[in-house]
Write a protein that holds these residues in place. Structure first.
Motif, PDB file in Angstrom:
ATOM      1  N   VAL A 279       0.841  -1.197   0.000  1.00 49.49           N
ATOM      2  CA  VAL A 279       0.000   0.000   0.000  1.00 49.49           C
ATOM      3  C   VAL A 279       0.879   1.251   0.000  1.00 49.49           C
ATOM      4  O   VAL A 279       1.993   1.250   0.527  1.00 49.49           O
ATOM      5  CB  VAL A 279      -0.992   0.009   1.184  1.00 49.49           C
TER       6      VAL A 279
ATOM      7  N   GLU B 185      -1.461   4.659   3.124  1.00 49.12           N
ATOM      8  CA  GLU B 185      -1.773   4.534   4.545  1.00 49.12           C
ATOM      9  C   GLU B 185      -0.700   5.136   5.453  1.00 49.12           C
ATOM     10  O   GLU B 185      -0.996   5.612   6.538  1.00 49.12           O
ATOM     11  CB  GLU B 185      -2.030   3.076   4.915  1.00 49.12           C
TER      12      GLU B 185
ATOM     13  N   SER C 292       4.439   0.441   2.031  1.00 49.99           N
ATOM     14  CA  SER C 292       4.189  -0.436   3.181  1.00 49.99           C
ATOM     15  C   SER C 292       3.674  -1.808   2.784  1.00 49.99           C
ATOM     16  O   SER C 292       2.852  -1.939   1.879  1.00 49.99           O
ATOM     17  CB  SER C 292       3.158   0.215   4.116  1.00 49.99           C
TER      18      SER C 292
ATOM     19  N   CYS D 229       1.246  -4.318   4.057  1.00 45.52           N
ATOM     20  CA  CYS D 229       0.087  -4.206   4.948  1.00 45.52           C
ATOM     21  C   CYS D 229      -0.497  -5.583   5.246  1.00 45.52           C
ATOM     22  O   CYS D 229      -0.912  -6.298   4.339  1.00 45.52           O
ATOM     23  CB  CYS D 229      -0.963  -3.312   4.305  1.00 45.52           C
TER      24      CYS D 229
ATOM     25  N   SER E  61      -3.597  -7.280   7.067  1.00 42.65           N
ATOM     26  CA  SER E  61      -4.935  -7.029   7.601  1.00 42.65           C
ATOM     27  C   SER E  61      -5.299  -8.186   8.526  1.00 42.65           C
ATOM     28  O   SER E  61      -5.529  -9.307   8.067  1.00 42.65           O
ATOM     29  CB  SER E  61      -5.949  -6.906   6.459  1.00 42.65           C
TER      30      SER E  61
ATOM     31  N   LEU F  48       3.043  -2.450   8.024  1.00 42.09           N
ATOM     32  CA  LEU F  48       1.822  -1.893   8.588  1.00 42.09           C
ATOM     33  C   LEU F  48       0.884  -3.013   8.996  1.00 42.09           C
ATOM     34  O   LEU F  48       0.613  -3.912   8.197  1.00 42.09           O
ATOM     35  CB  LEU F  48       1.145  -1.006   7.526  1.00 42.09           C
TER      36      LEU F  48
ATOM     37  N   MET G  59      -2.933  -3.650  10.098  1.00 35.05           N
ATOM     38  CA  MET G  59      -4.300  -3.159  10.254  1.00 35.05           C
ATOM     39  C   MET G  59      -4.911  -4.019  11.352  1.00 35.05           C
ATOM     40  O   MET G  59      -5.383  -5.129  11.102  1.00 35.05           O
ATOM     41  CB  MET G  59      -5.104  -3.321   8.963  1.00 35.05           C
TER      42      MET G  59
ATOM     43  N   TYR H 207      -2.478   0.476  12.574  1.00 34.50           N
ATOM     44  CA  TYR H 207      -3.776   1.120  12.490  1.00 34.50           C
ATOM     45  C   TYR H 207      -4.671   0.422  13.503  1.00 34.50           C
ATOM     46  O   TYR H 207      -4.956  -0.762  13.371  1.00 34.50           O
ATOM     47  CB  TYR H 207      -4.381   0.963  11.091  1.00 34.50           C
TER      48      TYR H 207
END
Length: 150
Positions: free
Chosen positions: A9, A12, A18, A20, A22, A67, A69, A95
């Motif tokens: 991504v 973000e 990044s 990411c 999830s 990152l 999420m 996040y």
């Protein structure tokens, strides 16, 4: 710890490319959530150490940030993954929909996004948002980086 997706991504974490992850199991279940698949703990696939380390190795030199999420509810695993990312030279970001994140996690982050999704207030690209994107070391609020014409 289960994940629904691993993506590269660009938006973000401003200025960073990044990887990411999830993470499934979010208990907040915000109305209007863009990823309700992340609510159920067992959705997706298990994020094993091999999958994680191979992903970071694959993108080393191409991406510069890891990152998550979500995932703060798996603190022990998350701490290990953040430590490995930093050891490999990656910056780190989380996040979270929570207002506060445990200090042990914060110590391993360069950035953190806090605050649940509230449809009427919008996300980080809204001047009305309740969410905060913070540079951890300086505790500087960086929401302006998400606004158009900043």
């Amino acid at each position: 710890m289960y994940y629904s997706d691993i993506q590269i991504v660009l938006q973000e974490v401003p200025g960073e490319i990044s990887i990411c992850f999830s993470i499934c199991g979010c208990k907040l279940r915000c109305e209007g959530c863009h990823s309700p698949i992340l609510w159920k703990e067992g959705n997706g696939r298990q994020l094993t150490r091999d999958v994680y380390e191979n992903t970071l190795t694959t993108y080393k030199g191409l991406a510069n940030c890891v990152l998550f999420m979500g995932g703060e509810w798996h603190q022990t695993e998350l701490l290990g993954y953040l430590d490995f990312a930093r050891l490999e030279g990656y910056k780190t970001c989380l996040y979270s929909g929570e207002e506060c994140v445990d200090d042990a996690i914060l110590e391993r982050l360069d950035w953190v996004k806090t605050g649940k999704w509230i449809t009427e207030l919008g996300g980080l690209d809204s001047p009305r948002t309740n969410q905060k994107f913070i540079e951890v070391r300086s505790n500087k609020l960086l929401n302006h980086l998400f606004l158009k014409n900043h």
